[in-house]
Design a protein around this motif. Structure first.
Motif, PDB file in Angstrom:
ATOM      1  N   GLN A  48       0.808  -1.217   0.000  1.00 42.91           N
ATOM      2  CA  GLN A  48       0.000   0.000   0.000  1.00 42.91           C
ATOM      3  C   GLN A  48       0.847   1.275   0.000  1.00 42.91           C
ATOM      4  OE1 GLN A  48      -3.290  -0.080  -0.316  1.00 42.91           O
ATOM      5  NE2 GLN A  48      -3.608  -2.258   0.001  1.00 42.91           N
ATOM      6  N   TYR A  49       2.054   1.225  -0.597  1.00 38.93           N
ATOM      7  CA  TYR A  49       2.824   2.462  -0.677  1.00 38.93           C
ATOM      8  C   TYR A  49       2.176   3.415  -1.679  1.00 38.93           C
ATOM      9  CZ  TYR A  49       4.851   0.675  -5.076  1.00 38.93           C
ATOM     10  OH  TYR A  49       5.032   0.193  -6.350  1.00 38.93           O
ATOM     11  N   ARG A  50       2.365   4.702  -1.423  1.00 39.72           N
ATOM     12  CA  ARG A  50       1.837   5.717  -2.331  1.00 39.72           C
ATOM     13  C   ARG A  50       2.841   5.938  -3.452  1.00 39.72           C
ATOM     14  NH1 ARG A  50      -2.289   9.188  -2.219  1.00 39.72           N
ATOM     15  NH2 ARG A  50      -2.786   8.638  -0.057  1.00 39.72           N
ATOM     16  N   LEU A  51       2.426   5.677  -4.690  1.00 40.16           N
ATOM     17  CA  LEU A  51       3.318   5.740  -5.837  1.00 40.16           C
ATOM     18  C   LEU A  51       3.970   7.117  -5.970  1.00 40.16           C
ATOM     19  CD1 LEU A  51       4.531   4.440  -8.358  1.00 40.16           C
ATOM     20  CD2 LEU A  51       2.449   5.094  -9.603  1.00 40.16           C
ATOM     21  N   LEU A  52       3.195   8.179  -5.754  1.00 33.50           N
ATOM     22  CA  LEU A  52       3.735   9.528  -5.878  1.00 33.50           C
ATOM     23  C   LEU A  52       4.871   9.753  -4.892  1.00 33.50           C
ATOM     24  CD1 LEU A  52       3.587  12.342  -7.142  1.00 33.50           C
ATOM     25  CD2 LEU A  52       1.860  12.945  -5.427  1.00 33.50           C
ATOM     26  N   SER A  53       4.738   9.209  -3.697  1.00 37.06           N
ATOM     27  CA  SER A  53       5.769   9.366  -2.668  1.00 37.06           C
ATOM     28  C   SER A  53       7.061   8.694  -3.098  1.00 37.06           C
ATOM     29  CB  SER A  53       5.279   8.781  -1.338  1.00 37.06           C
ATOM     30  OG  SER A  53       6.233   8.940  -0.313  1.00 37.06           O
ATOM     31  N   VAL A  54       6.958   7.456  -3.590  1.00 35.17           N
ATOM     32  CA  VAL A  54       8.137   6.716  -4.043  1.00 35.17           C
ATOM     33  C   VAL A  54       8.777   7.407  -5.243  1.00 35.17           C
ATOM     34  CG1 VAL A  54       8.941   4.538  -5.039  1.00 35.17           C
ATOM     35  CG2 VAL A  54       7.323   4.505  -3.140  1.00 35.17           C
ATOM     36  N   ALA A  55       7.945   7.826  -6.194  1.00 31.95           N
ATOM     37  CA  ALA A  55       8.466   8.464  -7.404  1.00 31.95           C
ATOM     38  C   ALA A  55       9.200   9.768  -7.078  1.00 31.95           C
ATOM     39  CB  ALA A  55       7.325   8.740  -8.381  1.00 31.95           C
ATOM     40  N   ALA A  56       8.647  10.559  -6.148  1.00 37.75           N
ATOM     41  CA  ALA A  56       9.282  11.825  -5.769  1.00 37.75           C
ATOM     42  C   ALA A  56      10.641  11.580  -5.121  1.00 37.75           C
ATOM     43  CB  ALA A  56       8.375  12.599  -4.821  1.00 37.75           C
ATOM     44  N   ILE A  57      10.702  10.584  -4.242  1.00 42.35           N
ATOM     45  CA  ILE A  57      11.963  10.264  -3.564  1.00 42.35           C
ATOM     46  C   ILE A  57      13.023   9.847  -4.580  1.00 42.35           C
ATOM     47  CG2 ILE A  57      13.082   8.639  -1.986  1.00 42.35           C
ATOM     48  CD1 ILE A  57      10.390   8.597  -0.421  1.00 42.35           C
ATOM     49  N   LEU A  58      12.655   8.952  -5.489  1.00 45.18           N
ATOM     50  CA  LEU A  58      13.610   8.494  -6.501  1.00 45.18           C
ATOM     51  C   LEU A  58      14.052   9.648  -7.395  1.00 45.18           C
ATOM     52  CD1 LEU A  58      12.080   5.056  -7.590  1.00 45.18           C
ATOM     53  CD2 LEU A  58      14.172   5.440  -6.269  1.00 45.18           C
ATOM     54  N   ASP A  59      13.102  10.481  -7.798  1.00 47.06           N
ATOM     55  CA  ASP A  59      13.424  11.590  -8.689  1.00 47.06           C
ATOM     56  C   ASP A  59      14.446  12.532  -8.053  1.00 47.06           C
ATOM     57  OD1 ASP A  59      13.374  13.225 -10.883  1.00 47.06           O
ATOM     58  OD2 ASP A  59      11.383  14.057 -10.518  1.00 47.06           O
ATOM     59  N   VAL A  60      14.227  12.885  -6.799  1.00 40.19           N
ATOM     60  CA  VAL A  60      15.119  13.832  -6.126  1.00 40.19           C
ATOM     61  C   VAL A  60      16.516  13.256  -5.933  1.00 40.19           C
ATOM     62  CG1 VAL A  60      15.569  15.023  -3.948  1.00 40.19           C
ATOM     63  CG2 VAL A  60      13.292  15.150  -4.990  1.00 40.19           C
ATOM     64  N   PHE A  61      16.603  12.040  -5.394  1.00 45.02           N
ATOM     65  CA  PHE A  61      17.926  11.489  -5.095  1.00 45.02           C
ATOM     66  C   PHE A  61      18.666  11.054  -6.367  1.00 45.02           C
ATOM     67  CE2 PHE A  61      16.074  11.368  -0.861  1.00 45.02           C
ATOM     68  CZ  PHE A  61      17.143  11.830  -0.103  1.00 45.02           C
ATOM     69  N   GLU A  62      17.931  10.632  -7.391  1.00 46.59           N
ATOM     70  CA  GLU A  62      18.580  10.352  -8.678  1.00 46.59           C
ATOM     71  C   GLU A  62      19.127  11.647  -9.281  1.00 46.59           C
ATOM     72  OE1 GLU A  62      15.546   8.514 -10.993  1.00 46.59           O
ATOM     73  OE2 GLU A  62      15.895   6.505 -10.186  1.00 46.59           O
ATOM     74  N   THR A  63      18.414  12.755  -9.090  1.00 48.02           N
ATOM     75  CA  THR A  63      18.875  14.045  -9.606  1.00 48.02           C
ATOM     76  C   THR A  63      20.151  14.488  -8.894  1.00 48.02           C
ATOM     77  OG1 THR A  63      16.619  14.715 -10.178  1.00 48.02           O
ATOM     78  CG2 THR A  63      18.249  16.469  -9.954  1.00 48.02           C
ATOM     79  N   ARG A  66      20.684  23.843  -4.960  1.00 48.71           N
ATOM     80  CA  ARG A  66      20.497  23.497  -6.381  1.00 48.71           C
ATOM     81  C   ARG A  66      19.245  22.646  -6.568  1.00 48.71           C
ATOM     82  NH1 ARG A  66      25.929  21.165  -9.022  1.00 48.71           N
ATOM     83  NH2 ARG A  66      24.666  21.397 -10.930  1.00 48.71           N
ATOM     84  N   ILE A  67      19.042  21.679  -5.673  1.00 50.83           N
ATOM     85  CA  ILE A  67      17.852  20.825  -5.762  1.00 50.83           C
ATOM     86  C   ILE A  67      16.591  21.638  -5.503  1.00 50.83           C
ATOM     87  CG2 ILE A  67      16.625  18.923  -4.638  1.00 50.83           C
ATOM     88  CD1 ILE A  67      18.796  17.988  -6.527  1.00 50.83           C
ATOM     89  N   ALA A  68      16.632  22.540  -4.535  1.00 48.51           N
ATOM     90  CA  ALA A  68      15.472  23.381  -4.232  1.00 48.51           C
ATOM     91  C   ALA A  68      15.075  24.210  -5.449  1.00 48.51           C
ATOM     92  CB  ALA A  68      15.782  24.289  -3.050  1.00 48.51           C
ATOM     93  N   LYS A  69      16.054  24.722  -6.157  1.00 45.53           N
ATOM     94  CA  LYS A  69      15.762  25.523  -7.351  1.00 45.53           C
ATOM     95  C   LYS A  69      15.230  24.652  -8.486  1.00 45.53           C
ATOM     96  CE  LYS A  69      19.033  29.274  -6.436  1.00 45.53           C
ATOM     97  NZ  LYS A  69      20.250  29.978  -6.891  1.00 45.53           N
ATOM     98  N   LEU A  70      15.827  23.472  -8.676  1.00 43.44           N
ATOM     99  CA  LEU A  70      15.377  22.586  -9.751  1.00 43.44           C
ATOM    100  C   LEU A  70      13.943  22.118  -9.543  1.00 43.44           C
ATOM    101  CD1 LEU A  70      18.542  20.363 -10.365  1.00 43.44           C
ATOM    102  CD2 LEU A  70      17.455  21.873 -12.024  1.00 43.44           C
TER     103      LEU A  70
END
Length: 327
Positions: free
Chosen positions: A11-26, A190-194
């Protein structure tokens, strides 16, 4: 390199997982573009083996791992739950509780996002420590984990090696905090701006929506709720509102607090403040009219209660959320 484990729960929230991956991959991408080694080794872990072969548990470039496999992580992230039945979600993910405890014992830092705090709370590690979660889930969290020092207004909390964040976009503030700790302030900026993240938001109180469940079997309490919700705009006392309820004041006060978790006065105040918020969001009426229609006749008292409940003045709230045309 920091070994970062992202826990895929039932029951994980897909948006939560996707956001985490997006930020740390960036973050990793920025480092490699600058000619430096990526700071994070990102691995996905499933809270139980049945998820390993479940459709939707795979993300491009990742092969989820079992929490039963030997591993030692430096930082573990627990995403939000999609299931509104949090107790059921915790029960479904109970194998992860002992894994989180073991990883913490071996030195890992643990961070939960939004309602993921419930799984972190189930470990017992937050007992006696500060934490936050989605503003609308705070009452349920406090009831489930009374030994945790809940700070419902906070966007992010840190207590030693334990981190939590509030709801939805507050997750980005926790990620920025973790990036700042592990990679330094320039990378966090840099991440905050992106990702267009306001770095100076430290409270989530004004996102709260007052709502008390009617899913109970106490007819007298339901009657009191109905009277308050239909008569809040009259600047009367709580005694006047409940005078027709066939029970003594002492009895209804006791039962109301027992069933709803708050007092009659608090219920009336929060109902009035919620009405005022809607007027500030949806109309351009003068502040005196907003105060009057919310059931207050003392502007000073109204502003004091509003600021305490919402975390900002009525004027600041209107400036933030009113989208119409000013008169």
């Amino acid at each position: 390199m920091i070994k970062l484990g992202l826990l895929l729960t039932n029951q994980y929230r897909l948006l939560s997982v996707a956001a985490i991956l997006d930020v740390f991959e960036t973050v990793n991408k920025l480092y490699t573009q600058d000619g430096h080694p990526a700071p994070f080794q990102i691995d996905l872990f499933c809270s139980e083996d049945s998820l390993l072969n479940k459709a939707g548990s795979y993300f491009y470039g990742y092969q989820p791992l079992s929490i039963g496999a030997p591993s030692k992580q430096d930082l573990i992230l627990v995403p939000s739950f999609i299931n509104e039945d949090i107790k059921h979600a915790i029960a479904e993910n109970y194998p992860a509780v002992s894994w989180l405890n073991q990883q913490y014992k071996e030195g890992a830092e643990l961070a939960s996002f939004c309602t993921g705090a419930f799984l972190l709370g189930a470990t017992g590690l937050l007992n006696g420590k500060i934490a936050t979660t989605h503003i609308d889930a705070c009452a349920e969290f406090a009831n489930a984990f009374p030994e945790v020092r809940l700070q419902a207004d906070k966007t992010v909390t840190q207590d030693g090696r334990l981190y939590t964040s509030g709801g939805a976009t507050s997750s980005f503030h926790l990620m920025l905090h973790l990036i700042q700790i592990n990679c330094g302030n320039p990378t966090a900026i840099r991440i905050a701006k992106l990702f267009a993240i306001d770095m100076d938001r430290h409270t989530q109180t004004y996102f709260n929506t007052f709502q008390i469940s009617r899913k109970h079997n106490d007819d007298l309490v339901a009657m009191a709720q109905q009277k308050i919700e239909t008569g809040y705009h009259n600047a009367g006392t709580i005694e006047e509102m409940i005078k027709d309820i066939p029970a003594s004041r002492r009895n209804i006060v006791r039962r109301f607090k027992q069933v709803t978790g708050i007092t009659l006065i608090e219920y009336l105040q929060q109902t009035r403040i919620e009405a005022a918020k809607k007027l500030l969001e949806q109309t351009a009426e003068q502040m005196t009219e907003v105060i009057y229609k919310s059931g207050y006749n003392d502007p000073k008292a109204f502003r004091k209660v509003f600021r305490k409940s919402v975390g900002m003045t009525p004027s600041e709230y209107r400036d933030k959320f009113y989208l119409g045309t000013r008169a």
